[in-house]
Design a protein around this motif. Structure first.
Motif, mmCIF file in Angstrom:
data_model
loop_
_atom_site.group_PDB
_atom_site.id
_atom_site.type_symbol
_atom_site.label_atom_id
_atom_site.label_comp_id
_atom_site.label_asym_id
_atom_site.label_seq_id
_atom_site.Cartn_x
_atom_site.Cartn_y
_atom_site.Cartn_z
ATOM 1 N N ALA B 146 -72.585 51.466 -10.963
ATOM 2 C CA ALA B 146 -71.548 51.308 -12.718
ATOM 3 C C ALA B 146 -71.577 50.066 -11.742
ATOM 4 O O ALA B 146 -70.201 50.029 -11.866
ATOM 5 C CB ALA B 146 -70.792 52.449 -12.460
ATOM 6 N N TRP B 147 -72.814 49.247 -11.634
ATOM 7 C CA TRP B 147 -72.233 47.809 -11.496
ATOM 8 C C TRP B 147 -73.270 46.562 -11.922
ATOM 9 O O TRP B 147 -73.672 47.173 -12.718
ATOM 10 C CB TRP B 147 -72.276 46.929 -9.945
ATOM 11 C CG TRP B 147 -72.323 47.884 -8.968
ATOM 12 C CD1 TRP B 147 -73.653 47.365 -8.826
ATOM 13 C CD2 TRP B 147 -72.564 49.166 -8.604
ATOM 14 N NE1 TRP B 147 -75.048 48.233 -8.166
ATOM 15 C CE2 TRP B 147 -74.421 49.279 -8.112
ATOM 16 C CE3 TRP B 147 -71.717 50.644 -8.372
ATOM 17 C CZ2 TRP B 147 -74.657 50.234 -7.028
ATOM 18 C CZ3 TRP B 147 -72.714 51.828 -7.203
ATOM 19 C CH2 TRP B 147 -74.071 50.956 -6.740
ATOM 20 N N VAL B 148 -72.380 45.391 -12.058
ATOM 21 C CA VAL B 148 -73.475 44.718 -12.198
ATOM 22 C C VAL B 148 -74.185 44.040 -10.671
ATOM 23 O O VAL B 148 -73.480 43.414 -9.694
ATOM 24 C CB VAL B 148 -72.826 42.721 -12.884
ATOM 25 C CG1 VAL B 148 -73.757 41.786 -12.767
ATOM 26 C CG2 VAL B 148 -72.157 43.283 -14.752
ATOM 27 N N PRO B 149 -75.337 44.402 -10.642
ATOM 28 C CA PRO B 149 -75.858 43.714 -9.629
ATOM 29 C C PRO B 149 -76.637 42.263 -8.939
ATOM 30 O O PRO B 149 -77.392 42.114 -9.171
ATOM 31 C CB PRO B 149 -77.228 45.294 -9.135
ATOM 32 C CG PRO B 149 -77.834 44.276 -10.946
ATOM 33 C CD PRO B 149 -76.632 44.457 -11.802
ATOM 34 N N VAL B 150 -75.312 41.661 -8.383
ATOM 35 C CA VAL B 150 -75.798 40.768 -8.077
ATOM 36 C C VAL B 150 -75.048 40.056 -6.708
ATOM 37 O O VAL B 150 -73.600 40.273 -6.762
ATOM 38 C CB VAL B 150 -74.605 39.881 -9.143
ATOM 39 C CG1 VAL B 150 -75.920 38.460 -9.890
ATOM 40 C CG2 VAL B 150 -73.828 39.705 -9.882
ATOM 41 N N ASP B 151 -76.063 40.769 -5.666
ATOM 42 C CA ASP B 151 -75.101 40.580 -4.184
ATOM 43 C C ASP B 151 -75.548 39.635 -3.136
ATOM 44 O O ASP B 151 -76.498 39.560 -2.968
ATOM 45 C CB ASP B 151 -75.736 41.738 -4.029
ATOM 46 C CG ASP B 151 -74.908 42.803 -2.869
ATOM 47 O OD1 ASP B 151 -73.609 41.701 -2.807
ATOM 48 O OD2 ASP B 151 -74.663 43.337 -2.396
ATOM 49 N N ASP B 152 -75.697 38.642 -4.163
ATOM 50 C CA ASP B 152 -75.600 37.233 -2.656
ATOM 51 C C ASP B 152 -74.793 36.045 -3.476
ATOM 52 O O ASP B 152 -74.039 35.574 -3.577
ATOM 53 C CB ASP B 152 -77.246 37.504 -2.541
ATOM 54 C CG ASP B 152 -78.137 36.711 -3.737
ATOM 55 O OD1 ASP B 152 -76.919 35.483 -5.052
ATOM 56 O OD2 ASP B 152 -78.568 36.793 -5.311
ATOM 57 N N SER B 153 -75.263 35.129 -2.165
ATOM 58 C CA SER B 153 -74.255 34.186 -2.056
ATOM 59 C C SER B 153 -74.918 33.261 -2.727
ATOM 60 O O SER B 153 -74.719 31.475 -2.847
ATOM 61 C CB SER B 153 -73.800 33.797 -0.789
ATOM 62 O OG SER B 153 -75.063 33.990 -0.231
ATOM 63 N N TYR B 154 -76.609 33.007 -3.546
ATOM 64 C CA TYR B 154 -76.884 31.943 -4.062
ATOM 65 C C TYR B 154 -76.442 31.035 -5.520
ATOM 66 O O TYR B 154 -75.574 32.177 -5.480
ATOM 67 C CB TYR B 154 -77.888 32.541 -4.458
ATOM 68 C CG TYR B 154 -79.731 32.299 -3.596
ATOM 69 C CD1 TYR B 154 -79.478 31.491 -2.849
ATOM 70 C CD2 TYR B 154 -79.213 33.799 -3.382
ATOM 71 C CE1 TYR B 154 -80.697 31.492 -1.514
ATOM 72 C CE2 TYR B 154 -80.590 34.390 -2.073
ATOM 73 C CZ TYR B 154 -80.359 32.582 -1.324
ATOM 74 O OH TYR B 154 -81.058 32.622 -0.130
ATOM 75 N N ASP B 155 -76.479 30.149 -6.277
ATOM 76 C CA ASP B 155 -76.189 29.618 -7.084
ATOM 77 C C ASP B 155 -76.959 30.147 -8.138
ATOM 78 O O ASP B 155 -77.942 29.700 -8.457
ATOM 79 C CB ASP B 155 -75.329 28.639 -7.472
ATOM 80 C CG ASP B 155 -75.201 27.647 -8.689
ATOM 81 O OD1 ASP B 155 -74.762 28.598 -9.475
ATOM 82 O OD2 ASP B 155 -74.669 27.083 -8.176
#
Ligand code: SF4
Ligand code: SF4
Ligand code: FES
Lengths: 269, 293
Positions: B146-155
């Motif tokens: 139950a989340w939005v899977p953006v798990d990095d520090s890229y733009d």
């Protein structure tokens, strides 16, 4: 959880529950509709009912049991088995949360169980398979009269009324929840519309079921004798047709007793 | 409407001030000293104040630490935080119904009955008194990601646009406070309490508990959150994974359409709409899987 049967059920839970849901509509629910509407034809007279029954039996005495088991009994047993698993895993709480939906949830389970017991009793009572148990009272060659004699006792008719109403509620309410389960109606407004349709279906089927019970109740005295006469005539017609079609090889088949005599306990024709 | 304590023989604890009987609030609390321990009822009586809610009653109960019959008792334990129905931590059974204690007004409750009854939620293991372990609720949210899977520090640049209509659809679902009312009232969601065995390591115990949770029903909140994130352009990138969970053991099929969840949700989240949508998505997903094999 290491039990292989249990893990099979667990792995295929979605499929099994969806097949359970589907089986409630086809074939079990569809059969219920056909059955109740066929029964209701008694209201148009014993002859009409007899011709409906003849139509069903015209598929042949050898094929009929196969159809019955494949499309009625086995799907029903599947539906009932999964249903009991579902009931065992739930925890009804209508006492604390007396909402309409919750009452229906609870009734769906209660009526399912009552209908299951009723259907077993009903099959023993009227279907020829029940003969060894002293039942099997329905004679497909004397449809109205044999059914009337079997159902007219007060206790029998009361139990039939309860059983039919439970089965009808279970089907109509199940129709509504099936639509949610499969995602046919998703918005509250669509659910309300579907609910109205389910209620109409339920009321119509209940009327058909109770109507046929009332029709059988009315077959007494002279009317019962008339019904027997009609049935005997129709039976003779059929026999005569058979003889014409198959030459003389069927000439030895049982001849219907005279009008008014007790109905013979024979099913083979 | 506030009811005064009847002045029968032993109602001596009704305080007199200024010539009239001061109002008292009577509560009956189902207590439990330790996890897995026996539960027992204890009655308390606290002075009535205007606009009290159940949390303020509990605060007074804790402050006086004395039962109705005057015995000194351990203060009652409960959970709460925001006191404005947004943190979701104060769920309990109040007069038999699941709801948030912070928004349960005492005067209204006293209209229903003379005494307020408080019980811990029944679908989660009790930790102590009114405090329960709602780990499974959060595990369910993990199960459906139950989340939005953006798990990095890229733009990644600006995200996709979401139309106002989609936003309107999604917003109500996003107001879920993870209170668990929907689970408590659900007849298909039953308690799973895993107790640590003698000699079992912490890691083994946690693993066993997780497996037990994962075999159980995910619950209405998680189904609804799946629909929220599946409808999100970025969140929907793993829509298939969520549907895989929802069609797995303990998934959407366990729901029995009692619709209690939607009736008790303090945020009035359209849970049955989410459930029906999930049912539809699961139908399509299952058929697609059948033919894509
Ligand atoms: S609709 Fe489903 S999830 Fe909601 S209370 Fe009923 S069974 Fe539980
Ligand atoms: S869906 Fe409603 S009842 Fe369920 S956890 Fe969220 S806010 Fe609470
Ligand atoms: S204290 Fe946060 S919801 Fe009640």
């Amino acid at each position: 959880m290491s039990d292989p049967a249990e893990s099979f059920l667990a792995r295929h839970q979605f499929l099994i529950y969806r097949l359970f849901s589907l089986s409630g509509l086809v074939p079990v629910g569809a059969f219920l509709v056909v059955h109740l509407l066929t029964n209701a034809s008694i209201l148009a007279g014993p002859g009409t009912f007899q011709s409906r029954v003849d139509l069903i039996h015209s598929i042949g005495e050898r094929v009929l049991p196969i159809v019955e088991w494949a499309f009625i009994f086995l799907p029903m047993l599947f539906h009932a088995t999964v249903g009991f698993v579902i009931i065992a895993n739930g925890l009804p709480n209508v006492g604390s949360y007396p909402y309409v939906g919750n009452v229906r949830y609870t009734l769906q389970r209660a009526t399912g169980m009552i209908a299951f017991v009723f259907i077993i009793g009903h099959v023993i009572h009227l279907h020829w398979m029940g003969k060894p148990l002293g039942g099997g009272q329905f004679d497909p060659h004397a449809a109205s009269s044999s059914a009337a004699v079997a159902i007219q006792p007060a206790l029998a008719s009361a139990l039939y009324a309860i059983g039919v109403l439970c089965a009808v509620f279970h089907f109509a309410n199940g129709l509504w929840t099936l639509g949610i389960t499969w995602g046919l109606w998703t918005s509250p407004a669509a659910m309300r519309r579907a609910n109205a349709v389910s209620i109409v279906v339920g009321v119509a089927l209940a009327a058909a079921g109770l109507g046929s019970l009332a029709g059988l109740q009315g077959l007494r005295g002279q009317k019962l004798d008339d019904a027997r006469a009609i049935e005997a005539n129709m039976h003779e017609d059929r026999e005569a047709r058979e003889r014409l079609l198959h030459g003389g090889d069927r000439a030895t088949s049982a001849v219907r007793p005279a009008v008014g005599a007790p109905v013979a306990d024979s099913r083979g024709g | 409407m506030i009811k005064a304590v009847e002045t029968n023989g032993h109602a001596s604890n009704a305080e007199h001030d200024g010539g009239h009987v001061a109002r008292r609030v009577r509560v009956r609390i189902l207590r439990q000293d330790v996890a897995g321990g026996e539960s027992y009822w204890e009655r308390f009586e606290v002075p009535h104040e205007p606009n009290m809610n159940v949390i303020s009653v509990l605060q007074k109960v804790a402050a006086q630490a004395k039962s109705q019959d005057g015995r000194a008792v351990a203060p009652v334990a409960w959970d709460c935080s925001c006191l404005e129905e947004v943190c979701g931590s104060c769920t309990m059974l109040i007069n038999g119904r699941t709801r948030m204690a912070c928004s349960a007004l005492v005067d209204k409750l006293l209209d229903e009955s003379e005494e307020i009854e408080l019980r811990p939620m029944s679908k989660f293991p009790v930790v102590r008194d009114l405090v329960v372990d709602r780990r499974r609720l959060f595990r369910s949210l993990e199960r459906v990601q139950a989340w939005v899977p953006v798990d990095d520090s890229y733009d990644h640049g600006p995200g996709p646009r979401i139309s106002p209509r989609e936003q309107e659809d999604a917003y109500p679902l996003s107001t879920c406070i993870s209170c668990g009312c929907c689970l408590e009232a659900c007849p298909q969601f039953t308690k799973i309490e895993v107790v640590r065995r003698d000699g079992e390591s912490e890691a083994d115990f946690v693993k066993r508990r997780k497996a037990a949770f994962d075999a159980g029903f995910v619950g209405a909140h998680a189904i609804s959150q799946s629909m929220l994130f599946n409808a999100h352009p970025t969140g929907g990138m793993i829509a298939g994974e969520r549907l895989e969970t929802l069609t797995g053991q303990g998934g959407i099929q366990v729901c029995g359409n009692a619709q209690n969840c939607v009736a008790v949700c303090p945020k009035s989240i359209p849970l049955t709409r989410s459930i029906a949508r999930a049912g539809r998505a699961a139908t399509v997903w299952a058929i697609k899987k059948l033919f894509d094999r």
